[in-house]
Design an enzyme around this catalytic site. Structure first.
Site, PDB file in Angstrom:
ATOM      1  N   LYS A  21       0.834  -1.211   0.000  1.00  0.00           N
ATOM      2  CA  LYS A  21       0.000   0.000   0.000  1.00  0.00           C
ATOM      3  C   LYS A  21       0.870   1.263   0.000  1.00  0.00           C
ATOM      4  CE  LYS A  21      -2.837   0.911   3.670  1.00  0.00           C
ATOM      5  NZ  LYS A  21      -2.740   2.285   4.158  1.00  0.00           N
ATOM      6  N   ASP A 317       1.877  -0.882  12.033  1.00  0.00           N
ATOM      7  CA  ASP A 317       0.590  -1.302  11.479  1.00  0.00           C
ATOM      8  C   ASP A 317       0.246  -2.753  11.835  1.00  0.00           C
ATOM      9  OD1 ASP A 317       0.202   1.160  10.344  1.00  0.00           O
ATOM     10  OD2 ASP A 317       1.059   0.611   8.412  1.00  0.00           O
TER      11      ASP A 317
HETATM   12  C1  S3P Z   1       2.497   4.977   6.302  1.00  0.00           C
HETATM   13  C2  S3P Z   1       3.098   5.390   7.457  1.00  0.00           C
HETATM   14  C3  S3P Z   1       2.639   4.993   8.800  1.00  0.00           C
HETATM   15  C4  S3P Z   1       1.669   3.821   8.737  1.00  0.00           C
HETATM   16  C5  S3P Z   1       0.656   3.989   7.647  1.00  0.00           C
HETATM   17  C6  S3P Z   1       1.338   4.082   6.293  1.00  0.00           C
HETATM   18  C7  S3P Z   1       3.053   5.437   5.020  1.00  0.00           C
HETATM   19  O1  S3P Z   1       1.992   6.088   9.411  1.00  0.00           O
HETATM   20  O2  S3P Z   1       1.017   3.665   9.979  1.00  0.00           O
HETATM   21  O3  S3P Z   1      -0.255   2.913   7.627  1.00  0.00           O
HETATM   22  O4  S3P Z   1       2.711   4.863   3.962  1.00  0.00           O
HETATM   23  O5  S3P Z   1       3.839   6.388   5.036  1.00  0.00           O
HETATM   24  P1  S3P Z   1       2.789   7.208  10.275  1.00  0.00           P
HETATM   25  O6  S3P Z   1       3.721   7.884   9.402  1.00  0.00           O
HETATM   26  O7  S3P Z   1       1.719   8.126  10.781  1.00  0.00           O
HETATM   27  O8  S3P Z   1       3.432   6.439  11.382  1.00  0.00           O
END
Ligand code: S3P
Length: 433
Positions: A21, A317
């Site tokens: 993702k 996550d």
């Molecule tokens: C993500 C960063 C994370 C993660 C999110 C996806 C990303 O969040 O929890 O599901 O793709 O950069 P944070 O940067 O808020 O920790």
């Protein structure tokens, strides 16, 4: 939609896990900002990533799906003012990275999202981006969507240390720095996922990153981006559900090929191995800076573990599914220093604890985390609230496969936020023991 799951199940197969993702979002963004045509193979068509595509189409990017590939015609940082409000739906990554990108554009836009996203804090990106010269207005409530943003062609470079490690905040600042008038330096500790840095290096950006005395440093000089060709590997955050399924179910084994193994993402493998999980990594290769390989996991006798502060960003996550593994382990598991979980798609400290308790597990909410006492023999089927959080819905489904009896997962369709065919794969790859 509610889903009924008849436990006890087992798995014995190869599973094809959907594309990553985080990398899918970034491929559309970087493709759109580059000069030339970007080709993306194996893109994740989940609700979150479709929200990113829609926002960029709204900003004038030509994005076409052609024979399983996505073709993005880059506009060299010349986006157009959107005719509509940009709806980021449930996606924090879309919102926060877009706020960084829109800081480089002179027009005004408004971003909004669904009721969960409207509860997630945005000042963590708007405060440093304002220091660079972008302007933000919270239209309903300070710190939250909807937000009006107006960027600038003359952004000031920034030297900024993130108060809490975050790939979303770091990436927003990196995107803005690509068009600032000089060198920017961004620091964080511990290091969060670095897909933005790696993909930007692949696109020829003037960006360097290194670690020094436990601090991760990114240095960015302004410049153009070249178009890229990318094939997206499977998402380890989605793979984690099937890895834990194999570990906690009897007579089970799962193999997942082509999975992202970037060290900023493999915390779940390390922690499950510390718990006694039989997990093997094979056939690792480097694809434009990203490590990719095969994961094999089999039924294991797990024991409780303490998750340390420095591991949290690498497993952020995966806490709901790690908590499921902990409920099947012998002894106590402590997950602390994880206050960030309170501001995810749901308050995941609360919702994970509720989910585990529905199944009869012993789990206590602590201020910044969870304490779980393994209690395999007490676990039973349940009717479980997913709180419309995709990772809670999927973690609960895995737990339902491992316990005896029929469970119901409420609002389980939210799995499509990150894993559109989760239930098809779950039911076709498992069978009743
Ligand atoms: C993500 C960063 C994370 C993660 C999110 C996806 C990303 O969040 O929890 O599901 O793709 O950069 P944070 O940067 O808020 O920790």
């Amino acid at each position: 939609m509610n889903v009924k799951i008849d436990g006890k199940r087992k798995i014995n197969s190869n599973v094809i896990i959907p594309p990553d993702k985080s990398i899918s979002h970034r491929s559309i963004m970087i493709g759109s900002l580059a000069k030339g045509v970007t080709e993306i193979e194996n893109f994740l068509f989940s609700d979150d990533c479709l929200a990113t595509i829609n926002c960029f189409k709204n900003l004038g990017t030509d994005i076409e799906i052609r024979n399983d590939k996505i073709i993005v015609k880059g506009n060299d940082f010349n986006l157009s003012a959107p005719k509509q409000i940009l709806d980021c739906q449930n996606s924090g990554t879309t919102t926060r990275l877009l706020l960084g990108i829109l800081s480089t554009q002179e027009f005004e836009s408004i971003l909004t999202g669904d009721s969960s996203l409207k509860k997630r804090p945005m000042k963590r990106v708007t405060v440093p981006l304002s220091q660079m010269g972008a302007e933000f207005e919270f239209l309903e409530k300070e710190d939250f969507l909807p937000i009006r943003v107006k960027g600038s062609k003359n952004l000031k470079p920034i030297e900024y240390t993130l108060p809490i490690s975050s790939a979303q905040v770091k990436s927003a600042l990196i995107f803005a720095s690509l068009k600032a008038e000089g060198k920017s330096v961004i620091k964080e500790s511990p290091k969060s996922r670095d897909h933005t840095e790696l993909m930007l290096k692949h696109a020829g950006a003037n960006i360097k990153s290194w670690e020094e005395n436990g601090i991760y440093i990114v240095e960015i000089l302004p410049g153009q981006l070249s178009s890229i060709k990318i094939k997206i590997p499977s998402d380890i955050s989605s793979a984690a559900f099937f890895i834990v399924l194999a570990l906690i179910c009897d007579n089970s084994c799962v193999a997942i090929e082509n999975c992202i193994l970037n060290p900023t993402r493999t915390g779940i493998i390390d922690v499950l191995k510390q718990m006694g999980g039989e997990i093997r990594i094979e056939d690792v290769e480097n694809r434009n800076g990203e490590l990719v390989g095969k994961i094999v996991a089999r039924s294991s006798n797990l024991k409780g573990v303490k998750v340390y502060k420095n591991d949290i960003p690498r497993i952020i996550d995966e806490i709901p599914i790690l908590a499921v593994a902990a409920a099947f382990a012998e002894g106590k598991t402590i997950i602390d220093n994880a206050s960030e979980l309170r501001v995810k798609e749901s308050d995941r400290i609360k919702t994970t604890a509720q989910m585990l308790k529905s199944f009869g597990a012993e789990c206590h909410e602590i201020e910044n985390g969870l304490e779980i006492i393994g209690s395999r023999e007490k676990l039973k089927s349940a009717i479980v609230n997913s709180y419309k959080d995709h990772r809670i819905a999927m973690a609960a489904s895995i737990m339902a496969c491992a316990v005896e009896g029929e469970s119901t997962i409420l609002d389980a369709d939210c799995a499509s936020i990150s894993f559109p065919n989760f239930f098809d794969i779950l039911f076709s790859s498992t069978k009743k023991i």
